[in-house]
Design a protein around this motif. Structure first.
Motif, PDB file in Angstrom:
ATOM      1  N   ALA A  43       0.833  -1.209   0.000  1.00 15.06           N
ATOM      2  CA  ALA A  43       0.000   0.000   0.000  1.00 15.06           C
ATOM      3  C   ALA A  43       0.861   1.250   0.000  1.00 15.06           C
ATOM      4  O   ALA A  43       0.549   2.247  -0.689  1.00 15.06           O
ATOM      5  N   SER A  45      -5.659   3.265  -3.657  1.00 11.55           N
ATOM      6  CA  SER A  45      -6.854   3.047  -2.852  1.00 11.55           C
ATOM      7  C   SER A  45      -7.098   1.560  -2.617  1.00 11.55           C
ATOM      8  O   SER A  45      -7.381   1.118  -1.494  1.00 11.55           O
ATOM      9  N   GLY A  46      -6.964   0.751  -3.703  1.00 11.11           N
ATOM     10  CA  GLY A  46      -7.166  -0.694  -3.564  1.00 11.11           C
ATOM     11  C   GLY A  46      -6.121  -1.334  -2.675  1.00 11.11           C
ATOM     12  O   GLY A  46      -6.428  -2.217  -1.861  1.00 11.11           O
ATOM     13  N   GLU A  64      -7.027  -0.711   0.895  1.00  9.51           N
ATOM     14  CA  GLU A  64      -8.091  -1.613   1.361  1.00  9.51           C
ATOM     15  C   GLU A  64      -7.555  -3.021   1.624  1.00  9.51           C
ATOM     16  O   GLU A  64      -7.959  -3.691   2.585  1.00  9.51           O
ATOM     17  N   ASP A  85      -5.813  -2.992   4.911  1.00 10.58           N
ATOM     18  CA  ASP A  85      -6.784  -2.987   6.015  1.00 10.58           C
ATOM     19  C   ASP A  85      -7.399  -4.375   6.210  1.00 10.58           C
ATOM     20  O   ASP A  85      -7.551  -4.857   7.344  1.00 10.58           O
ATOM     21  N   GLY A  86      -7.760  -5.014   5.081  1.00 11.17           N
ATOM     22  CA  GLY A  86      -8.379  -6.337   5.184  1.00 11.17           C
ATOM     23  C   GLY A  86      -7.432  -7.378   5.751  1.00 11.17           C
ATOM     24  O   GLY A  86      -7.825  -8.211   6.580  1.00 11.17           O
ATOM     25  N   SER A 121      -7.177  -6.886   9.443  1.00 12.85           N
ATOM     26  CA  SER A 121      -8.344  -7.421  10.156  1.00 12.85           C
ATOM     27  C   SER A 121      -8.264  -8.945  10.259  1.00 12.85           C
ATOM     28  O   SER A 121      -8.605  -9.536  11.295  1.00 12.85           O
TER      29      SER A 121
END
Length: 586
Positions: A294, A493-494, A497, A500-501, A504
């Motif tokens: 990222a 942006s992808g 994400e 972040d995923g 998690s």
């Protein structure tokens, strides 16, 4: 009141023998055979019919609101072929601590003395008897109610067509039999929730073949085939069996229920949970890589913006732009390769998690083998005891002789529970990782992250090719740079994400050991019933109950008798018939 009929006695003998084979009677409440087997071991005393009059010495004793005398209850029930209750009677064994009058309670239509010739006084739900010092007293009570803790339904098919039990005798074809059990709401749930139910069927070898079941255990019993099903406490059950039958006959299905009182210790979970720690570390590394990806994508986006803003002045630096474009194409290709490698790593972790699932068939077989070994050892040890010995001592000796088999049974059960819980957790992790890898998309999908990077690499290559012509097409180059900037922004942006995923996912996997541990504890708690205390089936007024067990059987399937043709009588001569007409024989 009624005498003990031969049919009732034979039912008790046959069903008590069935109960003696009930699984794990040692670890699951070994005292459950005391009443039924003691009745046959001591021999049946002359069964005297009691009286409802004031004729016994117990009639002068003051009745109490409850019966605190220690007692056992063996509940016998006969069912019709469909499972409906025909009758229920209870053999009560009273064990008073001192001699005198004892008042027991139950809603009986009649009672019968099974101990001696003394009178029994029955008034309402109170049954009063005199018991001598150091003695126990047995009597039979025929219940007015036809309610058992379990509702039983038995259905039959021959060659796929439903058939009533009364019509099944003598039939031939493919037999399909189904037994369904569920809780009877009209009876206290204590029995349904705490009792283990064993169902046994015996198929005669000369009447049946190819016996098969998906729900139970099949064993040879002499020349016959025995099928055994087990219903767990608190659970409805549906059990099926099939067989090829000829001129079919069969003894009734037998049901035995005893308290499930196994104590299950929590297993050592450290070895199991260490695998989740390693998995968590691996996903943590994936999370770090996603964060770096990222960050790189964000830097690429910023660079693309700067290039787009300065593209108007690149006409004088076409050589530098061409060189920069080549570098951009190379970087985009490397980025695409890195993302595909990351996607492959996710799939690899998913396969690893799925591959960690343990085949539990060996544990299941080990549990069933330990179960059958224990039942056989306990039955052999118990029946090998001295017939004249105290029944409590016989039971204790049988328990002591089969302690090793009971320990093996408990260990096999704990191992099976642990493996099943771990498999559920590994499956959930594999599903999560596969979903994360699938979310990255593919090269052919321009709307996905992987497709966008592939498109970016292709665009960068085109940019490098056109950079040599940039001098004559600066406007076109500026337009392409703007598109590149937009794509780089989408990539950033992808990638954010994705980071972040993955973060998690890492957090969820860190909590997985606690989740698995809680699941194991939950499964153990569900079947650990060591604190169960028996209650009376006949009346809540009986407050000191040592044991209650149930023995039930359906009516046998009997083939109709075939009429034999009458032998033909010789006609004889005319003279013989004439003499016979006048009653004169030769």
């Amino acid at each position: 009141m009624n005498d003990v009929t031969p049919s009732n006695r034979m039912l008790r003998i046959a069903l008590a023998a069935t109960l003696a084979g009930t699984l794990s009677l040692g670890a699951l409440g070994a005292s459950s055979l005391q009443s039924a087997n003691a009745e046959e071991r001591d021999g049946t005393a002359s069964a005297a019919q009691g009286s409802s009059s004031d004729g016994g010495s117990a009639s002068s004793t003051e009745r109490h609101a409850e019966n605190a005398t220690p007692k056992d209850e063996v509940v016998y029930a006969t069912l019709d072929g469909s499972g409906a209750v025909n009758s229920i009677y209870v053999v009560n064994v009273l064990n008073p601590e001192k001699p005198g009058a004892v008042t027991d309670y139950g809603d009986y239509s009649s009672v019968t003395n099974l101990t001696d010739t003394a009178q029994i006084e029955q008034e309402g739900d109170a049954v009063t008897v005199d018991v001598g010092a150091g003695e126990s007293f047995r009597y039979q009570g025929d219940l007015a109610s036809k309610n058992l803790p379990w509702d039983v339904a038995v259905t039959y098919k021959i060659d796929g067509k439903a058939i009533d039990a009364s019509e099944l005798g003598g039939k031939s074809g493919l037999l399909e039999m189904e037994i369904a059990t569920k809780r009877n709401d009209a009876v206290d749930a204590t029995f349904f929730d705490n009792y283990l139910l064993q169902i046994s069927l015996v198929f005669a070898s000369d009447k049946s073949s190819n016996v098969a079941t998906p729900d139970g255990q099949i064993a040879l019993s002499g020349s016959n085939t025995q099928v055994t099903f087990t219903g767990m406490p608190g659970k409805d059950g549906t059990f099926s069996v099939s067989a090829d039958v000829t001129d079919f006959e069969m003894d009734g299905a037998s049901f035995a229920a005893v308290p499930f009182s196994m104590v299950i210790d929590s297993p050592d979970k450290d070895g199991l949970l260490s695998g989740f720690v390693q998995l968590s570390d691996g996903v943590g590394q994936l999370s770090d890589g996603a964060s770096q990806l990222a960050s790189g994508a964000q830097s690429l986006s910023s660079g693309a913006d700067e290039m787009a803003s300065g593209i108007a002045g690149i006409a004088d630096g076409t050589a530098g732009i061409a060189s920069g474009a080549d570098g951009l194409a190379s970087g985009a290709s490397s980025l695409a390769e890195g993302l595909e490698a990351y996607q492959g790593a996710l799939n690899g972790q998913a396969q690893q998690a799925q591959g960690s699932v343990i085949d539990s068939s060996a544990q299941q077989q080990a549990y069933q083998t330990a179960l059958q070994t224990y039942v056989a050892a306990f039955a052999m040890a118990y029946h090998a005891s001295d017939p004249d010995a105290d029944q409590g001592a016989a039971m204790a000796a049988a328990q002591q002789a089969t302690a090793a088999q009971a320990a093996d049974l408990q260990q096999a059960f704990q191992t099976l529970v642990t493996v099943e819980a771990a498999n559920a957790a590994y499956g959930a992790v594999a599903q999560t990782l596969t979903a994360a890898a699938s979310g990255l998309g593919s090269a052919g999908d321009g709307n996905s992250l992987v497709g966008g990077i592939e498109a970016l690499a292709s665009g960068a290559s085109s940019l490098a090719s056109g950079a040599n012509e940039l001098a004559g097409g600066a406007t076109s180059a500026a337009s392409g740079a703007n598109s590149l900037s937009s794509g780089a922004g989408d990539l950033a942006s992808g990638a954010g994400e994705l980071a972040d995923g993955t973060g998690s996912l890492y957090t969820e996997i860190q909590a997985m050991p606690d989740t698995v541990s809680e699941e194991i504890d939950k499964m153990i708690a569900e079947y650990s019933k060591s604190d169960f205390k028996p209650i009376s089936f006949t009346s809540s007024k009986n407050t000191d109950v040592t044991l209650v067990q149930f023995v039930m059987a359906t009516e046998p399937i009997v083939a109709p008798e075939k009429a034999e043709p009458e032998p033909e009588q010789e006609q004889g001569s005319f003279w013989d018939r004439l003499l016979a007409l006048f009653g004169i024989g030769s």
